[in-house]
Design an enzyme around this catalytic site. Sequence first.
Site, mmCIF file in Angstrom:
data_model
loop_
_atom_site.group_PDB
_atom_site.id
_atom_site.type_symbol
_atom_site.label_atom_id
_atom_site.label_comp_id
_atom_site.label_asym_id
_atom_site.label_seq_id
_atom_site.Cartn_x
_atom_site.Cartn_y
_atom_site.Cartn_z
ATOM 1 N N ASP A 25 0.881 -1.449 -0.036
ATOM 2 C CA ASP A 25 0.292 -0.089 -0.285
ATOM 3 C C ASP A 25 0.856 1.194 -0.289
ATOM 4 O O ASP A 25 2.135 0.701 0.908
ATOM 5 C CB ASP A 25 -1.254 -0.439 1.452
ATOM 6 C CG ASP A 25 -2.282 0.975 1.455
ATOM 7 O OD1 ASP A 25 -2.399 1.484 -0.507
ATOM 8 O OD2 ASP A 25 -2.435 1.381 2.182
ATOM 9 N N ASN A 27 1.477 3.444 -2.425
ATOM 10 C CA ASN A 27 1.984 3.909 -4.438
ATOM 11 C C ASN A 27 1.382 5.078 -4.427
ATOM 12 O O ASN A 27 2.119 6.218 -5.014
ATOM 13 C CB ASN A 27 1.008 2.694 -5.171
ATOM 14 C CG ASN A 27 2.242 1.708 -4.919
ATOM 15 O OD1 ASN A 27 2.930 1.306 -4.886
ATOM 16 N ND2 ASN A 27 1.503 0.880 -5.836
ATOM 17 N N HIS A 42 2.395 3.632 -9.394
ATOM 18 C CA HIS A 42 2.115 1.647 -9.329
ATOM 19 C C HIS A 42 3.401 2.352 -9.847
ATOM 20 O O HIS A 42 3.783 0.539 -10.003
ATOM 21 C CB HIS A 42 0.871 2.150 -10.397
ATOM 22 C CG HIS A 42 -0.628 2.554 -9.232
ATOM 23 N ND1 HIS A 42 -0.072 1.651 -7.860
ATOM 24 C CD2 HIS A 42 -1.628 2.614 -9.661
ATOM 25 C CE1 HIS A 42 -1.428 2.165 -7.648
ATOM 26 N NE2 HIS A 42 -2.260 2.812 -8.483
ATOM 27 N N LEU A 136 11.212 -20.523 -4.994
ATOM 28 C CA LEU A 136 10.245 -20.149 -4.263
ATOM 29 C C LEU A 136 9.170 -20.048 -5.404
ATOM 30 O O LEU A 136 9.107 -19.681 -6.404
ATOM 31 C CB LEU A 136 11.184 -18.176 -4.641
ATOM 32 C CG LEU A 136 10.237 -17.198 -4.533
ATOM 33 C CD1 LEU A 136 10.000 -17.025 -2.813
ATOM 34 C CD2 LEU A 136 11.007 -15.797 -4.486
HETATM 35 C C1 FPP Z 1 -2.155 -0.297 -3.062
HETATM 36 O O1 FPP Z 1 -1.727 1.640 -3.414
HETATM 37 C C2 FPP Z 1 -1.324 -0.292 -4.201
HETATM 38 C C3 FPP Z 1 -2.207 -1.211 -5.344
HETATM 39 C C4 FPP Z 1 -3.982 -1.006 -5.325
HETATM 40 C C5 FPP Z 1 -1.916 -1.752 -6.760
HETATM 41 C C6 FPP Z 1 -0.088 -2.937 -6.048
HETATM 42 C C7 FPP Z 1 0.511 -2.602 -7.582
HETATM 43 C C8 FPP Z 1 1.417 -2.535 -7.434
HETATM 44 C C9 FPP Z 1 2.961 -2.978 -6.764
HETATM 45 C C10 FPP Z 1 2.427 -2.663 -8.805
HETATM 46 C C11 FPP Z 1 2.379 -3.815 -10.342
HETATM 47 C C12 FPP Z 1 2.122 -4.953 -9.516
HETATM 48 C C13 FPP Z 1 2.817 -6.012 -10.014
HETATM 49 C C14 FPP Z 1 2.891 -7.406 -9.468
HETATM 50 C C15 FPP Z 1 4.261 -5.814 -11.252
HETATM 51 P P1 FPP Z 1 -2.807 2.463 -3.286
HETATM 52 O O2 FPP Z 1 -2.439 3.598 -4.974
HETATM 53 O O3 FPP Z 1 -4.009 2.064 -2.577
HETATM 54 O O4 FPP Z 1 -1.794 3.614 -2.644
HETATM 55 P P2 FPP Z 1 -2.678 4.888 -1.362
HETATM 56 O O5 FPP Z 1 -2.820 4.107 -0.362
HETATM 57 O O6 FPP Z 1 -1.109 5.681 -0.893
HETATM 58 O O7 FPP Z 1 -3.640 5.429 -2.162
#
Ligand code: FPP
Length: 245
Positions: A25, A27, A42, A136
Amino acid sequence: MSFNLPSGEAAAPRPLPRHVAVIMDGNGRWAQKRLLSRIFGHEKGAEAVRAIVRSCRELGIPFLTLYAFSTENWQRPQAEISALMGLLRRFVETERAELTQNNVRLHVIGCIERLPEDLQAALRGLMAETAAHSALQLNLALSYGGRDEIARAARAIALAVRAGRLDPESVGEETVAAHLDTRGMPDPDMLIRTGGDMRISNFLLWQLAYSEIFVTPTLWPDFGRESFLQIVHEFQLRERRFGRV
Ligand code: FPP
């Protein structure tokens, strides 16, 4: 096995986790803090995925499950959903060689059928290509929700009972576990959540029953090898009682 911490101090010789689950979480916040679009966050997050996969290989941790896209994430703006699907496509292309060289098996949990067809095909191809890899297992949770997974398991059990393949009196915890997406895998020993929120967010609801939980304020794109080693070290210092005294 023990390993050296970033400081050079030797870790206590407690067992390493066999299965690490991660809620990646933060991004969006990472990007917003820099006045960039959430999508850029992301993209950075996808780079952090590579770092944690490498760290698990380095430590010899055999199972890693990453929450990459939840059932609830389908409610995000279409542009963000498309960008995430694009990042997953890119991941399949760019990580193919790395997964192969490092003996990593890719597996998807969740409703792969809800993903765009070309992405499904790419993921299925890489799963087949890496099926024999054994160092893994990387589980990507995609269109995944814990309640949805349990409901799907309940449906499969009900159908098996109706078809006369299963005696309803014999249904127990093992039966449920054997119908989950994670069948055959150990439950996660630890859950890491980045971004500071104290929530499970519909992730692995059944499997996390006895997992040690670690919440760090670090936002996912900033979560690298050092942060991971530090949390694994904390795990090794925790006493696990599994409901016993
Ligand atoms: C949450 O951050 C993250 C996600 C909903 C997506 C996770 C995806 C990735 C890490 C990248 C793609 C993955 C791979 C395997 C290539 P958020 O957007 O909810 O962050 P916030 O809470 O700060 O808004």
